[in-house]
Design a protein around this motif. Structure first.
Motif: not given
Length: 437
Positions: A163, A166, A283-284, A287-288, A290-291, A337
């Motif tokens: 993250s 990214s 951004i994809g 987000i991935a 962080v998830l 993502l």
């Protein structure tokens, strides 16, 4: 343990995390990742600045091609040796040495530019030194993380690290443009030196033990190197993973590097369109990452790798078939993502399944794959893009990737490798902080 058959495994002095208090390992990981983040920020500023500087100064494709060669090839070569060093020496020491060499080379280039020397060979030399430093740094960093992180938290820590990278991809282009416009490239070089010093200072606060192998203290260097090659060749899962990793990365050159060309040819050459595509991808990824850091991913990490490999193929195919810019951007978001769901479990499985005293060498070969795959893919796809449409190349890359992944998961050797990877890992214990540095 692993199914490597390359002789007896050396005895390693390792136990559970040296300080069992949760606050201690969390503090060490936070300080380490903080230092790496600061250092990465400066490095990415330089990466963007040099490419822009060479583009504006020369507007030469040959110059940019040479810059790519000097920026990638030394890392690929040095990674072979860097992996061995990471298994024989203190990994923190290696990272400090690599960061210091990179900072000194950047400072020297800045001083030469201030003095009026602006030959391209100086930039090429600096790129080569920085690339060689990355060849030492990457295996050491990847192998150090499981030393300071409990095994059950590796996936989350790798997700956090992904993250951060990214986020840097989103932030640094804007910052680089601002600094480059107001302070020139020399200002960016000085910023990189400062961030390197801060990163090194933070790293020195993290205690990292040297992995000691009592049975082979006097093994020659090249014996260690050969043993690493044999280990990878004989380890069913690691061999399968690295081959899949290499093929996916080579074919991923199409959606990673040719999409700006497709946007310009098919949708328009407005800069904002290129920016939207890059932002969608970044951004994809963010987000991935962080998830994964929150969720830690599925327990079956091999399944995550296989599913995302298939997703890469489908999305690459869909990109080539897209006729609408916003649909195209949505697929680029999906591609971004998927990236952390492929790379994070791959790195975590290597950290879990490879013995601590061999991780440096394995990650050295991972570094070679990462440094060579993209330029190799572009060396083929780039010239083809001047003969065929980018759409057709994306469709072809997607179909080839799909076929390769299906073969990899259906042939008996592939099924055996996945079974070995899915089995409960005899994960190496995190190395004790046996002695403070």
């Amino acid at each position: 343990m692993s199914d490597a058959a390359a002789g007896a495994t050396p005895t390693v002095e390792h136990t559970v995390v040296g300080d069992p208090a949760p606050a201690r390992w969390k503090r060490n990981v936070a300080v380490f990742l903080g230092g790496q983040t600061v250092s990465l920020f400066g490095s990415m500023l330089v990466q963007y600045a040099i490419m822009w500087h060479l583009t504006l100064l020369t507007q030469s494709g040959l110059v940019l091609a040479l810059a790519a060669i000097f920026g990638f090839l030394p890392q690929a070569i040095v990674s072979i040796f860097g992996g061995v060093w990471a298994d024989r020496m203190n990994r923190k020491f290696l990272i400090v040495v690599a960061d210091s060499a990179i900072a000194v080379s950047t400072l020297a280039l800045a001083i030469f530019l201030l003095a009026g020397y602006d030959g391209l060979w100086l930039i090429y030399l600096t790129l080569a030194i920085r690339s060689a430093g990355a060849g030492i740094q990457m295996p050491a960093v990847s192998a150090l993380i499981p030393q300071i992180t409990p095994t059950e938290h590796l996936m989350r820590v790798n997700g956090i690290n992904g993250s951060i990278q990214s986020a840097m991809m989103l932030i640094t282009p804007a910052v680089a443009a601002l600094v480059y416009a107001n302070l020139s490239i020399i200002g960016i070089f000085f910023i990189d030196v400062v961030t390197a010093v801060i990163g090194i200072g933070l790293l020195l606060l993290v205690p990292v033990a040297t992995i000691r192998r009592a049975s082979d203290e006097h093994v020659p260097y090249f014996t260690d190197l050969v043993e690493g090659v044999r280990y990878i060749a004989s380890h069913t899962f690691i061999r399968w993973l690295l081959v899949l990793f290499a093929i996916v990365f080579v074919l991923a050159a199409a959606p990673s590097s040719l999409t700006p060309l497709m946007v310009a040819r098919s949708f328009g050459d407005d800069v904002w369109m290129l920016a939207v595509v890059e932002l969608a991808f970044s951004i994809g990824m963010l987000i991935a990452g962080v998830l994964i850091a929150i969720w830690a991913g599925a327990k079956n990490r091999v399944a995550m790798i296989v599913v995302t490999s298939l997703l890469f193929a489908v999305v690459t195919l869909a990109l080539g078939l897209s006729t609408n810019f916003w649909v195209f951007s949505a697929f680029m978001f999906a591609f971004g993502l998927a990236v952390p769901y492929f790379s994070t479990p791959s790195m975590t499985l290597i950290q879990e399944k490879v013995e601590p005293e061999k991780q440096g060498r394995v990650f050295g070969f991972v570094g070679i794959v990462m440094a060579v795959a993209m330029p190799l893919g572009m060396s083929v796809l780039g010239p083809l893009a001047d003969v065929f449409s980018v759409e057709s190349l994306l469709v072809a890359a997607g179909l080839i990737m799909l076929v390769v992944v299906v073969i990899a998961i259906t042939v008996p050797a592939g099924r055996r490798a996945m079974a070995a990877g899915s089995a409960a890992a005899a994960a190496p214990e995190t190395v004790a902080q046996a002695s403070a540095d």
